[in-house]
Scaffold this motif. Structure first.
Motif, PDB file in Angstrom:
ATOM      1  N   LYS A  52       3.033   6.620  -7.549  1.00 26.26           N
ATOM      2  CA  LYS A  52       3.013   7.675  -8.562  1.00 26.26           C
ATOM      3  C   LYS A  52       2.592   8.992  -7.928  1.00 26.26           C
ATOM      4  O   LYS A  52       1.762   9.025  -7.023  1.00 26.26           O
ATOM      5  CB  LYS A  52       2.035   7.322  -9.682  1.00 26.26           C
ATOM      6  N   GLN A  56       2.188  12.630 -12.272  1.00 27.90           N
ATOM      7  CA  GLN A  56       2.406  11.462 -13.123  1.00 27.90           C
ATOM      8  C   GLN A  56       1.089  10.788 -13.466  1.00 27.90           C
ATOM      9  O   GLN A  56       0.886  10.344 -14.599  1.00 27.90           O
ATOM     10  CB  GLN A  56       3.346  10.468 -12.443  1.00 27.90           C
ATOM     11  N   ARG A  57       0.181  10.710 -12.510  1.00 29.93           N
ATOM     12  CA  ARG A  57      -1.133  10.124 -12.796  1.00 29.93           C
ATOM     13  C   ARG A  57      -1.857  10.946 -13.855  1.00 29.93           C
ATOM     14  O   ARG A  57      -2.509  10.399 -14.743  1.00 29.93           O
ATOM     15  CB  ARG A  57      -1.967  10.046 -11.524  1.00 29.93           C
TER      16      ARG A  57
END
Length: 77
Positions: A52, A56-57
């Motif tokens: 990721k 996105q995290r």
């Protein structure tokens, strides 16, 4: 010492002790092999996946925060 050698060389209580120990060790090895297979299956799950990104995290964390806030609001009402 193999089981055949033990049967030829040992007798009585010594043979029984040897056989009990051998079966316990064998069972332990089989359990560890099964556990290792399960662990490797979990490791192989992530092989083809891309890691990721930082963005996105952060989006995932924000979604968790929003879901938690919505659950708290529903519980308060």
């Amino acid at each position: 010492m193999t089981k055949e050698e033990a049967a030829a060389n040992l007798a009585g209580e010594e043979l029984e002790t040897y056989n009990n120990y051998y079966t316990e060790v064998r069972e332990g090895v089989l359990k560890m092999q099964e556990l290792a297979q399960l662990m490797m299956a979990d490791v192989d799950k992530t092989k083809g996946m891309e890691p990721k990104t930082k963005g996105q995290r952060k989006r995932d964390k924000w979604a968790k925060v929003q879901a938690r806030a919505a659950a708290n609001a529903a519980a308060q009402a």
